[in-house]
Design an enzyme around this catalytic site. Sequence first.
Site, mmCIF file in Angstrom:
data_model
loop_
_atom_site.group_PDB
_atom_site.id
_atom_site.type_symbol
_atom_site.label_atom_id
_atom_site.label_comp_id
_atom_site.label_asym_id
_atom_site.label_seq_id
_atom_site.Cartn_x
_atom_site.Cartn_y
_atom_site.Cartn_z
ATOM 1 N N HIS A 83 0.814 -1.214 0.000
ATOM 2 C CA HIS A 83 0.000 0.000 0.000
ATOM 3 C C HIS A 83 0.850 1.266 0.000
ATOM 4 C CE1 HIS A 83 0.163 -0.085 4.538
ATOM 5 N NE2 HIS A 83 0.091 1.216 4.393
ATOM 6 N N ASP A 204 1.191 -7.649 2.224
ATOM 7 C CA ASP A 204 1.328 -6.205 1.995
ATOM 8 C C ASP A 204 2.797 -5.792 1.818
ATOM 9 O OD1 ASP A 204 0.887 -3.512 1.813
ATOM 10 O OD2 ASP A 204 -0.467 -3.405 3.534
ATOM 11 N N SER A 615 4.055 2.124 8.394
ATOM 12 C CA SER A 615 3.818 1.168 7.320
ATOM 13 C C SER A 615 5.113 0.874 6.587
ATOM 14 C CB SER A 615 2.810 1.722 6.327
ATOM 15 O OG SER A 615 1.539 1.393 6.736
HETATM 16 N N1 ARG Z 1 -4.595 0.402 7.508
HETATM 17 C C1 ARG Z 1 -3.299 0.352 6.898
HETATM 18 C C2 ARG Z 1 -2.632 1.738 7.025
HETATM 19 O O1 ARG Z 1 -3.130 2.556 7.713
HETATM 20 C C3 ARG Z 1 -3.348 -0.134 5.488
HETATM 21 C C4 ARG Z 1 -4.012 0.751 4.508
HETATM 22 C C5 ARG Z 1 -4.079 0.277 3.077
HETATM 23 N N2 ARG Z 1 -5.150 -0.645 2.820
HETATM 24 C C6 ARG Z 1 -6.424 -0.308 2.432
HETATM 25 N N3 ARG Z 1 -7.281 -1.283 2.271
HETATM 26 N N4 ARG Z 1 -6.840 0.908 2.210
HETATM 27 O O2 ARG Z 1 -1.987 2.295 6.214
#
Ligand code: ARG
Length: 679
Positions: A83, A204, A615
């Site tokens: 991501h 991821d 991340s």
């Molecule tokens: N929650 C994670 C973060 O804050 C992953 C975000 C990306 N994934 C998504 N489905 N939008 O970055």
Amino acid sequence: MKKLFLSLLIATTALTASADEGMWLPNQIAQRVKDMRAKGFKLSAKDIYNEQGASLKDAIVLFGTGCTGEMVSPDGLLLTNHHCGYGAIQKHSSIDHDYLTNGFWAMNRSEELPNPGLTVTFLERMEDVTERINAGESIAEIREKASEGGKYSIRIEPMYYGNQYMMYVSKVYKDVRLVGAPPSSIGKFGGDTDNWMWPRHTGDFSIFRVYADANGEPAEYSEDNVPLRPKKYFAISTQGAAEGDFTFVYGFPGTTQEYLISDAVEYTLNRANPAKIHLRTLRLNVIREASEADPKVRIQYAAKQAGIANAWKKWQGESLGLARLGTIAKKQNYEAEFQKWAANREEYAHLLDSMRAAYARNEEDFFRREFTAESIFAIELVKMARWCGANSGAVNDARKAYIEAFFKDFVPAIDRKTAKLLIAEYIKSIKALPAGWKDEINARGGVDNYVDYLYDNTSLLTREGMTAALTDKTTLEADPIYKLYERFSGREYSSQGSIISRLPDIARWYKPYMKALREWDSKRAFYPDANLTLRVAYGKVTGYHYADGVYHRPYTTIDGIIEKDNPEIYDYNIPQSLRDAYATKNYGRWACDINGRNTVPVAFLAANHTTGGNSGSPILNAKGELLGLNFDRTWLSTMSDIEYDPEVCRNISVDIRYVLFVIDKIGGASYLFDEMNIK
Ligand code: ARG
């Protein structure tokens, strides 16, 4: 007296930094190392940060402007989250080359894809400059001296709301190429359904390579550049970590606000979050409908959708968490105890009153700005109108590229519909509207007709029109969308960021408040709030009690992916190659035994205090070897930016063995292992 002591004890223990709370400064980690070693850490403070030689910090980068990445080879190979690389992967994608859906794997260095605008930042060293600043040296002066004529990029960041200042001296590399990314059905497996949740099965990760000039210095993209030879890169452990094992996360957490007063939490919980969640729900509904109807639109809006949905869901979890913990009441009690101590200290006696008054005086204006940012400035064409105004001039290559990138992924019908919903909501919710705006809308026959008029008459819907607006101010100023933008361009509407407590009129009180808290609550382990500077968090691999009678174990495996697999559901439709690998147990050397089952571990939980920006951060074992990549927190953890609860707060990482399995068995890119140190 006894009663007071008791309530003080309760108030402080409730908010005391416990074992696994905290994000520590790497150059001050010596203060934590005793505690870390007691919990299993096997290295020294110098292994974490050392200005005299290479240390783990030299293998870590700020990836882009909001993620972390780490070096895993002597040839500049870098791992981060899928991501985090998503924007880059998406920009290279089209219906013909759909890397989002199919994944992308360079099979040699000449196939790696450059990404203009993407940077990675290596921290050279950090230095406490508090005394220099207090002695009157200006920030500009300090920066100028340290930059050595532009060789280094310098950031000076306040800690503890300005009670301390740290200078960060870094090198910014600009030639960063995409090496590999799994299909989204692996890299984003579970999509927004599983996002912020456990159990999790998301692969991821994505792979990049950093390039430098022949001397190893940063350079713009060039075919002559060579892979960067980093001072340090991580060894990779395929041994995994068992429940109870020590881990640490080393990276760039973005924002936490652990020391807020209750008024700020009230604003977030009762006002800001509900409004922002609602506005994003409206936008997401429009995008979802259009994406379901047209696969091309799904690709075009994939990155935008993910960005909107991520914070939207997080705010919902955060609100639930703050309510569950009773954070407002807890903070009120803490403040009441503090006030008893402060009352007879002249310096602090009126501090809380001043802070409360500052919130009261700023709240209405701030809410309006925040609401405007999430509505009027969320309209894509309004953003473009603003950009045209700010960048007017000849259409050079950079501007042309920006316009091209915009139109590649822009669907006017989505924006038009969104604008109708957001403007209607704005008029319902905000009292102080721009002068004359309501009259204009009424004269056009209401919001829908007004928005149709804007979109039927703007020239910004084509490349030619956009180009004309850029080069000719009168064309731009006559444009109805630009006129809408202009109504909101003044200070009453344009946002000064999304954090109320950072308004200068409020923030100035936090400096003495932090100072006072550290005097009063002297047993509490204070760490500076996250501010996108490099930090170390540490904690054990551990599950948690999710609900009455439900314990969440800290591991997931490939078996769980197969359980979720469903070709009918977009978020759970895995590639056939993954089904095949599972069916034939073609796991290679990446399998291990879990409860007597031969399987591939996918994700794991640990009690590290992390937040957005972490991340892609390496999660490391006691010896500093790479166990995986941090990518998320669990649903019950989402309030940890404001209150960390050691009982339930867990970070989620993708297991490095799953990463290597996907590179090997799905990507067929095992040639990359030759340059890694896999143990
Ligand atoms: N929650 C994670 C973060 O804050 C992953 C975000 C990306 N994934 C998504 N489905 N939008 O970055």
